[in-house]
Design a protein around this motif. Structure first.
Motif, mmCIF file in Angstrom:
data_model
loop_
_atom_site.group_PDB
_atom_site.id
_atom_site.type_symbol
_atom_site.label_atom_id
_atom_site.label_comp_id
_atom_site.label_asym_id
_atom_site.label_seq_id
_atom_site.Cartn_x
_atom_site.Cartn_y
_atom_site.Cartn_z
ATOM 1 N N CYS A 19 0.835 -1.192 0.000
ATOM 2 C CA CYS A 19 0.000 0.000 0.000
ATOM 3 C C CYS A 19 0.879 1.255 0.000
ATOM 4 O O CYS A 19 2.000 1.255 0.505
ATOM 5 C CB CYS A 19 -0.911 0.012 1.219
ATOM 6 N N THR A 20 0.336 2.314 -0.549
ATOM 7 C CA THR A 20 1.041 3.589 -0.594
ATOM 8 C C THR A 20 0.123 4.685 -0.069
ATOM 9 O O THR A 20 -1.088 4.517 0.046
ATOM 10 C CB THR A 20 1.470 3.936 -2.031
ATOM 11 N N GLY A 21 0.745 5.833 0.234
ATOM 12 C CA GLY A 21 -0.037 6.991 0.648
ATOM 13 C C GLY A 21 -0.910 6.701 1.852
ATOM 14 O O GLY A 21 -0.510 6.034 2.801
ATOM 15 N N THR A 22 -2.148 7.185 1.788
ATOM 16 C CA THR A 22 -3.072 7.020 2.910
ATOM 17 C C THR A 22 -3.785 5.672 2.891
ATOM 18 O O THR A 22 -4.699 5.449 3.688
ATOM 19 C CB THR A 22 -4.116 8.151 2.921
ATOM 20 N N ASN A 23 -3.362 4.766 2.021
ATOM 21 C CA ASN A 23 -3.942 3.412 2.029
ATOM 22 C C ASN A 23 -3.255 2.492 3.027
ATOM 23 O O ASN A 23 -3.738 1.379 3.276
ATOM 24 C CB ASN A 23 -3.854 2.792 0.631
ATOM 25 N N VAL A 24 -2.145 2.921 3.617
ATOM 26 C CA VAL A 24 -1.455 2.063 4.583
ATOM 27 C C VAL A 24 -2.261 1.987 5.871
ATOM 28 O O VAL A 24 -3.079 2.857 6.169
ATOM 29 C CB VAL A 24 -0.036 2.573 4.895
ATOM 30 N N GLY A 25 -2.021 0.927 6.638
ATOM 31 C CA GLY A 25 -2.558 0.865 7.984
ATOM 32 C C GLY A 25 -3.687 -0.121 8.171
ATOM 33 O O GLY A 25 -4.188 -0.751 7.233
ATOM 34 N N VAL A 26 -4.086 -0.256 9.428
ATOM 35 C CA VAL A 26 -5.189 -1.110 9.856
ATOM 36 C C VAL A 26 -6.288 -0.220 10.410
ATOM 37 O O VAL A 26 -6.023 0.734 11.152
ATOM 38 C CB VAL A 26 -4.724 -2.105 10.944
ATOM 39 N N ASP A 27 -7.531 -0.520 10.048
ATOM 40 C CA ASP A 27 -8.679 0.198 10.598
ATOM 41 C C ASP A 27 -8.864 -0.243 12.048
ATOM 42 O O ASP A 27 -9.305 -1.368 12.314
ATOM 43 C CB ASP A 27 -9.928 -0.107 9.774
ATOM 44 N N LEU A 28 -8.538 0.627 12.979
ATOM 45 C CA LEU A 28 -8.594 0.272 14.395
ATOM 46 C C LEU A 28 -10.015 0.020 14.865
ATOM 47 O O LEU A 28 -10.214 -0.664 15.875
ATOM 48 C CB LEU A 28 -7.949 1.378 15.232
ATOM 49 N N ASN A 29 -10.991 0.536 14.154
ATOM 50 C CA ASN A 29 -12.388 0.278 14.515
ATOM 51 C C ASN A 29 -12.946 -0.951 13.796
ATOM 52 O O ASN A 29 -14.158 -1.131 13.704
ATOM 53 C CB ASN A 29 -13.262 1.497 14.222
ATOM 54 N N ARG A 30 -12.059 -1.784 13.289
ATOM 55 C CA ARG A 30 -12.430 -3.111 12.783
ATOM 56 C C ARG A 30 -11.511 -4.182 13.388
ATOM 57 O O ARG A 30 -11.580 -5.341 13.003
ATOM 58 C CB ARG A 30 -12.297 -3.179 11.249
ATOM 59 N N ASN A 31 -10.678 -3.799 14.354
ATOM 60 C CA ASN A 31 -9.644 -4.682 14.875
ATOM 61 C C ASN A 31 -9.902 -5.170 16.293
ATOM 62 O O ASN A 31 -9.132 -5.947 16.835
ATOM 63 C CB ASN A 31 -8.279 -3.964 14.804
ATOM 64 N N SER A 32 -10.989 -4.722 16.913
ATOM 65 C CA SER A 32 -11.263 -5.140 18.283
ATOM 66 C C SER A 32 -11.531 -6.634 18.365
ATOM 67 O O SER A 32 -11.890 -7.289 17.373
ATOM 68 C CB SER A 32 -12.453 -4.358 18.851
ATOM 69 N N THR A 33 -11.382 -7.174 19.553
ATOM 70 C CA THR A 33 -11.415 -8.622 19.732
ATOM 71 C C THR A 33 -12.823 -9.203 19.796
ATOM 72 O O THR A 33 -12.983 -10.421 19.727
ATOM 73 C CB THR A 33 -10.660 -9.016 21.009
ATOM 74 N N PHE A 34 -13.830 -8.370 19.923
ATOM 75 C CA PHE A 34 -15.205 -8.867 19.978
ATOM 76 C C PHE A 34 -15.780 -8.941 18.560
ATOM 77 O O PHE A 34 -15.889 -7.934 17.870
ATOM 78 C CB PHE A 34 -16.069 -7.964 20.853
ATOM 79 N N LYS A 35 -16.127 -10.143 18.136
ATOM 80 C CA LYS A 35 -16.741 -10.384 16.817
ATOM 81 C C LYS A 35 -15.876 -9.831 15.683
ATOM 82 O O LYS A 35 -16.372 -9.277 14.699
ATOM 83 C CB LYS A 35 -18.156 -9.789 16.757
ATOM 84 N N TRP A 36 -14.566 -10.025 15.803
ATOM 85 C CA TRP A 36 -13.653 -9.617 14.736
ATOM 86 C C TRP A 36 -13.752 -10.577 13.560
ATOM 87 O O TRP A 36 -14.060 -11.750 13.716
ATOM 88 C CB TRP A 36 -12.219 -9.634 15.268
ATOM 89 N N GLY A 37 -13.469 -10.074 12.345
ATOM 90 C CA GLY A 37 -13.192 -10.973 11.247
ATOM 91 C C GLY A 37 -14.118 -10.959 10.065
ATOM 92 O O GLY A 37 -13.926 -11.750 9.145
ATOM 93 N N ALA A 38 -15.114 -10.066 10.029
ATOM 94 C CA ALA A 38 -16.043 -10.055 8.892
ATOM 95 C C ALA A 38 -15.861 -8.848 7.995
ATOM 96 O O ALA A 38 -16.686 -8.587 7.122
ATOM 97 C CB ALA A 38 -17.485 -10.116 9.399
ATOM 98 N N ASP A 39 -14.780 -8.084 8.204
ATOM 99 C CA ASP A 39 -14.505 -6.946 7.337
ATOM 100 C C ASP A 39 -13.376 -7.286 6.372
ATOM 101 O O ASP A 39 -13.087 -8.449 6.132
ATOM 102 C CB ASP A 39 -14.226 -5.701 8.172
#
Length: 439
Positions: free
Chosen positions: A252-272
Motif C-alpha cells: 500500500c502507498t499513501g493514505t492506504n497504509v494501515g489497519v482500521d482500528l475500529n475493525r480490529n477489536s477482539t469482539f466479533k472480529w473478522g467479517a470486514d
C-alpha cells in the motif's frame, strides 16, 4: 450520453471550485483533489466497492458516497456506476490560516503534540480533579519509528480509590473516545472541549461540579496518534488517513497504509476487509494492533464484566457505565449491534438512552442497518458492550455536506455547531453512567 456530458460539466465546475478553495490555479491539480461522489448503489454493490478498495462512506437512500478525485470517478464509471459530484472534502480556510500556532493545522485543529501538552497542562492545573495515564503505545512507537504514547485522562473530584484503574471503585464511569479514525477531525476537538468544560468549570458550573463529584470521566482524545500525525502532515490540505500507520502488510502507498482500528477489536472480529490497502482492513488477527490493545486494556481495567457471553444475553438493568466513541460524519447515534443486523438484547433501553442523547444533538438513533446501512465487525463499542455490558454507542458528528460536513469541516464549526449540539449529550451520558439501562 446526456448524463455523461452532465458529469463532465459537473467535474469541470468542481475543478474550478476546488482550485479556488485550495488556493491553486491548475485544473489538472484540482482534478486529483478528493471530493465526495454520490454513487447510486445497493448495499451489496457498496460492499463490493469497499472490497475493491474504494473509499466508501455513508450516503443517503439508495446511494453511498465515495471519496476520490477524477480518476476514482472514472474507475466507478468503468464499473457501470454513475457518480455525481456531492460536495468538496476540503472547506474554505480562514484568511490568515498560515499565521496560526505551530501546533495547529487546517484552520485551528490541534496536532497530537498539542493534545498531549493539553492533558499534561490540565493534570498540572487541577491535581485534585485530573489524573493522566499512559495506556499503551502507537504502532510506530512499538517499532522504534517515533510515534506516541496513547494517553487517557481521568476526571473526578478525587477521593480515596478514585481514578485508580479499578473495576470496583465506588463511582460509576463514563468513557469518551475520539479520533480512532484519524481524519475525523472534529472528534478530537470535542474531547478537548469536554475536558475543559469539566476541569475549568468545576469551580463555577453546577452541572460540571455535580458530574465530577459523583462520576469518573475517562477521556482518550486521540486514539490513533500515528494516523493523526499523517493527517496533520498535510497542513492546510490534511491527508485523508483513516487507519493507523502499520505498513507491515501489502504494498500500500499513501493514505492506504494501515489497519482500521475500529475493525480490529477482539469482539466479533473478522467479517470486514482482508485487503491491506482497503480503508476497512481489519488486520491480521483480532486485537493485533497496539492501539486497540491499549484501549481494550483500559476498558477492562475500569469496567467489570457485566453481561454473559451469548449474543442474546442482556446487560442487567443494574449494570453501570456509559461509553461514547466519536466519529464523523452522519448526524447519527448508532446503537448495538454493529456486527449483525439483529438488534441487541438491550435494544429498548438503548433507544430510550439514545433519545435522551438526541434531545441535545438532534441525531438519528438506530442500529447500523438503520443509520449507515452496513454491518461492522470488530468495533470498539461492540467490544465494550458485548464484552463488558457497558452502555456503548457511536456518535457520527456532522452532516455529509456543507461547510460543517464531511471529515474535514471548517474549524469554526466545532464551536458554532458541534460543541453546542453535543455538550448536552455528553452531560447526559455522564449523568446516566450510574444506571444507563434504567433511563
Amino acid at each position: 450520453m446526456a448524463s455523461r456530458s452532465l458529469s463532465r460539466l459537473a467535474l469541470a465546475a468542481t475543478g474550478v471550485l476546488l482550485a479556488s478553495l485550495l488556493g491553486g490555479t491548475a485544473t489538472a491539480q484540482a482534478a486529483d483533489t478528493p471530493v465526495f461522489w454520490r454513487v447510486p448503489a445497493t448495499a451489496a454493490q457498496a460492499q463490493a466497492l469497499t472490497n475493491a478498495g474504494f473509499d466508501v462512506e455513508e450516503g443517503d437512500a439508495g446511494a453511498v458516497l465515495v471519496v476520490g478525485g477524477q480518476a476514482v470517478a472514472n474507475q466507478l464509471r468503468a464499473r457501470g456506476f454513475a457518480p455525481s459530484f456531492h460536495d468538496t472534502v476540503y472547506k474554505e480556510l480562514p484568511a490568515r490560516a498560515n499565521s496560526l500556532a505551530a501546533d495547529t493545522y487546517y484552520g485551528g485543529y490541534r496536532t497530537v503534540t498539542a493534545h498531549e501538552n493539553h492533558l499534561a497542562a490540565v493534570a498540572a492545573a487541577h491535581p485534585e480533579l485530573a489524573t493522566k495515564y499512559t495506556i499503551g503505545q502507537s504502532w510506530k512507537k512499538t517499532k522504534g519509528q517515533g510515534g506516541h504514547d496513547i494517553q487517557a485522562l481521568c476526571l473526578t473530584k478525587k477521593q480515596a480509590g478514585d481514578c485508580t484503574l479499578s473495576t470496583t471503585s465506588a463511582k460509576p464511569k463514563f468513557f469518551l473516545m475520539a479520533q480512532i479514525h484519524a481524519r475525523e477531525l472534529s472528534t478530537g476537538e470535542l474531547a478537548w472541549r469536554w475536558i475543559d468544560y469539566l476541569a475549568d468549570g468545576y469551580a463555577t458550573d453546577a452541572t460540571a461540579k455535580s458530574i465530577l463529584d459523583t462520576t469518573e470521566v475517562w477521556v482518550v482524545p486521540i486514539a490513533n496518534p500515528d494516523g493523526v500525525d499523517i493527517v496533520a502532515s498535510g497542513g492546510n490540505s490534511p491527508k485523508l488517513q483513516r487507519k493507523n500507520a502499520d505498513n507491515s502488510r501489502g504494498s500500500c502507498t499513501g493514505t492506504n497504509v494501515g489497519v482500521d482500528l475500529n475493525r480490529n477489536s477482539t469482539f466479533k472480529w473478522g467479517a470486514d476487509s482482508n485487503s491491506p490497502c482497503a480503508e476497512t482492513y481489519q488486520g491480521v488477527s483480532a486485537g493485533s494492533e497496539p492501539e486497540v490493545q491499549a484501549l481494550e486494556k483500559l476498558a477492562r481495567a475500569i469496567f467489570p464484566d457485566q453481561r454473559g457471553t451469548g449474543n442474546n444475553d442482556p446487560a442487567p438493568s443494574t449494570a453501570k457505565g456509559t461509553m461514547i466513541t466519536l466519529h464523523s460524519y452522519g448526524n447519527d447515534i448508532i446503537i448495538p449491534w454493529g456486527f449483525t443486523p439483529a438488534t441487541s438484547p438491550n435494544d429498548a433501553q438503548y433507544r430510550r438512552l439514545g433519545a435522551k442523547y438526541a434531545a441535545s444533538n438532534g441525531y438519528l438513533v438506530g442500529t447500523n442497518e438503520e443509520t449507515v446501512g452496513y454491518d461492522t465487525s470488530g468495533t470498539t463499542d461492540d467490544f465494550t458492550y458485548g464484552e463488558l455490558g457497558v452502555a456503548s454507542v457511536t456518535f457520527e458528528v456532522g452532516g455529509s455536506s456543507g461547510t460543517c460536513g464531511g471529515f474535514l469541516p471548517k474549524y469554526t464549526c466545532v464551536d458554532s455547531t458541534f460543541w453546542p449540539k453535543n455538550k448536552g449529550a455528553l452531560i447526559t451520558a455522564a449523568k446516566a453512567a450510574a444506571a444507563p439501562y434504567q433511563q
